[in-house]
Every structure is written in C-alpha cells, then in structure tokens.
Write a protein that holds these residues in place. Sequence first.
Motif, PDB file in Angstrom:
ATOM      1  N   GLN A 239       6.199 -26.299  28.229  1.00  0.00           N
ATOM      2  CA  GLN A 239       7.174 -25.212  28.184  1.00  0.00           C
ATOM      3  C   GLN A 239       7.183 -24.594  26.794  1.00  0.00           C
ATOM      4  OE1 GLN A 239      11.090 -26.206  29.680  1.00  0.00           O
ATOM      5  NE2 GLN A 239      10.272 -27.637  31.202  1.00  0.00           N
ATOM      6  N   THR A 240       7.589 -23.334  26.714  1.00  0.00           N
ATOM      7  CA  THR A 240       7.645 -22.688  25.405  1.00  0.00           C
ATOM      8  C   THR A 240       8.809 -23.249  24.591  1.00  0.00           C
ATOM      9  OG1 THR A 240       8.965 -20.883  26.333  1.00  0.00           O
ATOM     10  CG2 THR A 240       6.579 -20.539  26.167  1.00  0.00           C
ATOM     11  N   VAL A 241       8.561 -23.426  23.290  1.00  0.00           N
ATOM     12  CA  VAL A 241       9.598 -23.900  22.385  1.00  0.00           C
ATOM     13  C   VAL A 241      10.657 -22.802  22.250  1.00  0.00           C
ATOM     14  CG1 VAL A 241      10.089 -24.702  20.040  1.00  0.00           C
ATOM     15  CG2 VAL A 241       7.926 -25.327  21.149  1.00  0.00           C
ATOM     16  N   THR A 242      11.920 -23.192  22.309  1.00  0.00           N
ATOM     17  CA  THR A 242      13.028 -22.229  22.272  1.00  0.00           C
ATOM     18  C   THR A 242      12.878 -21.227  21.135  1.00  0.00           C
ATOM     19  OG1 THR A 242      14.525 -23.889  23.194  1.00  0.00           O
ATOM     20  CG2 THR A 242      15.535 -21.989  22.103  1.00  0.00           C
ATOM     21  N   GLY A 243      12.987 -19.947  21.474  1.00  0.00           N
ATOM     22  CA  GLY A 243      12.918 -18.897  20.475  1.00  0.00           C
ATOM     23  C   GLY A 243      11.516 -18.543  20.027  1.00  0.00           C
ATOM     24  N   THR A 244      10.497 -19.138  20.671  1.00  0.00           N
ATOM     25  CA  THR A 244       9.110 -18.858  20.302  1.00  0.00           C
ATOM     26  C   THR A 244       8.305 -18.564  21.565  1.00  0.00           C
ATOM     27  OG1 THR A 244       8.108 -21.072  20.516  1.00  0.00           O
ATOM     28  CG2 THR A 244       9.409 -20.628  18.520  1.00  0.00           C
ATOM     29  N   SER A 245       7.042 -18.190  21.372  1.00  0.00           N
ATOM     30  CA  SER A 245       6.132 -18.003  22.499  1.00  0.00           C
ATOM     31  C   SER A 245       5.124 -19.132  22.602  1.00  0.00           C
ATOM     32  CB  SER A 245       5.385 -16.667  22.349  1.00  0.00           C
ATOM     33  OG  SER A 245       4.626 -16.649  21.147  1.00  0.00           O
TER      34      SER A 245
END
Length: 386
Positions: free
Chosen positions: A67-73
């Motif tokens: 999954q994408t890290v929160t606030g990033t792509s």
Amino acid sequence: MERRSFLRGAVIGTSAAAFGGSLWGGTALAAPAQPGAGPYGALGPADANGIQLPAGFSSRVIARSSQTVTGTSYTWHSAPDGGACFADGTGWIYVSNSEINPGGGASAVKFNSSGAITGAYRILSNTRQNCAGGRTPWNTWLSCEEVSLGYVYETDPYGVNAAVRRDALGRFKHEAAAADPVRRAIYLTEDETDGCFYRFLPTTWGNLSSGTLQVLKAGTATSGTFTWQTVPDPDGSPTTTRNQVSGAKRFNGGEGCHYANDTVWFTTKGDNRVWQVDLAAGTYELAYDDSLVVGGGAPLTGVDNVTGSSSGDLFVAEDGGNMEICIITPDDVVAPFLRITGQSGSEITGPAFSPDGTRLYFSSQRGTSGSSSGGITYEVTGPFRA
C-alpha cells in the motif's frame, strides 16, 4: 548506554537464589512493582492497532506492505525487516529492509520535526532477502543479505547516493551489523546453525571499500576470553568463511547486533540467547538464556533484532514467541515492553528509536495475513526512560 553484565536466565521477580545463588554470585534481581511487569509497568489491553502497551504509550501505523505510505505515492515494500533511524535536519528518517528473494532491497520514510510523514522512497533494489543490517557513524545504512554467499550493501538513507556493494565485508549468510567507532570496527552476525561472529576493520575508517575481515576465536564455553583471527578468503569460495579459521567459535543462528560503550550484544535464535562481548576486557558471556530459567515461563523467547536506548535498556524483538518486544534493563529485569495481538503467523522486526529517543519504530513482518505482502510498520510514542 552503560556497560553492564546481565545475569544469565534473569527473570522478573525472581531472586538469583532460585538459580543457585553461588552460580550467579548471589545477587538479587530487581523485582518489579507487579508480577509480569517491567520498569514501565504491566501491559494494558490491546489498542485499535492490536498492540498491548504500558500506560502512557500509544501506537500508530506508519506503513503497510503493498500500500502507498500515507501522504506519498510510494508503495511500501513486502516483508519489512531490520531498520534504523537517522537525523534529517529537524526531522528524521526510518530505514527498513525487505526480506524477500529475489527483489529485497530497502526503503525509507521521512518525518518532519512534529512526526508527520513527508516522504517515502527506495534506497536499495534488486538484491536478495535483505534481513537486518546496521547504521554507521557516517550516517549510512548497511543492508545485509541473508543468503548463502550474501553481500553487504552500503546505502544512503537520504536517497541521494546510489547503494554500493561492499565485498570486503565478506560473503556469507549475513544478518546484522554494528559499528564500533572506538576500535573502528564493524561487527557482523551470521545466520547459520554453526555460524560465527565477525569484525571488519576498514583500511580507512569511514570507507568500507577495503579492509580486513576477522572471526572471533574462543573455546566451547558460554563465557571466557577471546581473540580475533583474519579470515584468509572473505569471498567464501570454495571454503565458506566460517570454516577457514580453526578454533572459530560457533553460534547457533546469529541475529540482531547492537554496540554501545565498549560492549557489543548479539542474539542467537537457535538457542534463544543474548550474548555480551566486553571489547575492552576481551571477554564474552551470556547476557540472557531462557533455558536457565527455573520452572520455565521465560519472558523472552524467539530472540531476533535488538536495539538499545539512552537509558541503557536493550529492546529485543521476538521472532514468534508471544510477538513481543522485551526489555532487558541494566539491573537485570527482563519483561515484555509491548505485545502485538492477532498476528501469530508473523514476527517483530526492525526496532529503532528516533534520534531524540521518544519514538520507537518496528514492523510486524507478515501482519495479520501471515503473508510477506501483509507487513505492517508501526511507531510507538510515550515516556521512554532517558
């Protein structure tokens, strides 16, 4: 951290007399306020993330595999393993290995001064089963391949410089590394049932392109004196590094490694031990051995990655056991610090403190799914001992 000598088989609330006082010097162990509780007190009920913590502590999820890290792509890697933190201006960076083969590598998450995530990115790619490793005093991350004839890669946590393979550190089933700025050495563990404990002496401190690989020599006892002897062929072929020096001491499944104040600690998963090497005195001994706990019920099982805090406490992650990170204090108290519930098919990896010591990062390698694609990386904050 202060150098200290833990009692073998120490268990909370139990006096040394229970082990046969003369064997342990008759020293009483520090008894916690509550049975089963360490210096932070008993564990509370599981929080919303399924983590049991002492009072005053809280957890949050930093990243999830696939999954994408929160606030990033950026998509977080599978099977998060060994990790470390690095200062980054007023913020910091947490680096984490990926223990998959092929692919492996390592990633990083950036935080600002308030702990908010500001970025995530890859710092190592196309390697094999990167398990543990260690940080260097010059702020690089040594990522180790846990495969036969594996390599050590020196990586840049800041994502600026390309990773470099460091052949001089030897080819074997690498696990963890710890840097000693006093003796200008890098200590290395080997995850084999008949593995060894090594040190690498760089030709120039701060440059790992060349140097001398040595192996610890000692008898078969669990304590005594030791010497170092050069490994003739660090390439490990055709003769493996662990079989090149007669009298090299064998350790059953070397895992985590941590250095502080003239002492290096490392764990061996095959016999569930924590070893302590006094580098100034030239001696080694057991710091913890669950088989010596009378009546069973050892508080720490499945020893794996290890880190230390400024208070002198060791934090040892369990591979299995009760899915705990346990603490070993300078006064020989051994107790759970946290427990992850509902994830019995996983293991805890990568414990590391933020530069200011107020946040502890770690991962559940396979999370609730029991799959490498289900890893979860956490942060715990609270009143850690200074």
